[in-house]
Design a protein around this motif. Sequence first.
Motif, short mmCIF file in Angstrom:
data_model
loop_
_atom_site.label_atom_id
_atom_site.label_comp_id
_atom_site.label_asym_id
_atom_site.label_seq_id
_atom_site.Cartn_x
_atom_site.Cartn_y
_atom_site.Cartn_z
N THR A 49 33.31 45.42 43.27
CA THR A 49 34.70 45.17 43.60
C THR A 49 34.92 44.33 44.86
OG1 THR A 49 34.82 47.30 44.74
CG2 THR A 49 35.46 47.26 42.42
N ASN A 55 34.08 38.72 42.25
CA ASN A 55 34.18 40.17 42.23
C ASN A 55 34.70 40.61 40.87
OD1 ASN A 55 36.95 39.62 42.44
ND2 ASN A 55 37.32 41.33 43.80
N ASP A 92 36.63 44.18 38.70
CA ASP A 92 37.45 45.37 38.93
C ASP A 92 36.67 46.66 38.68
OD1 ASP A 92 37.29 45.29 36.16
OD2 ASP A 92 39.45 45.37 35.82
#
Length: 110
Positions: free
Chosen positions: A15, A93, A95
Amino acid sequence: MANTFTRKVSANVGTALTAIGSYTVAASTQTTVIGLTVANTSASTVNIDVTLYDGGTDYYIVKDAPIPSGGALVPIGGNQKIVMVTGDSIRVNSDAASSIDAVLSILEIT
């Protein structure tokens, strides 16, 4: 001026925005990104961001792009290239924790 084709890789990105292969363009170097592949290594669809980071600000190349489980996204490649200068990096990145791998192909001019 020397031209060097190389690649940078990052595995299990989660993340936090992460510079691929911890790569930042060095002083007296120009870099052309000739390809970027981001693969989903998790069992579920993930949404990813890819940014150009200039040392102070992230500029989105893609934002919240979905990648299905086992799939990949190629946000840079083909006719799409990105020129980077000293201090720049490409960051990614997801989630979800530890869910993507990224391969960055570059041409360095020193």
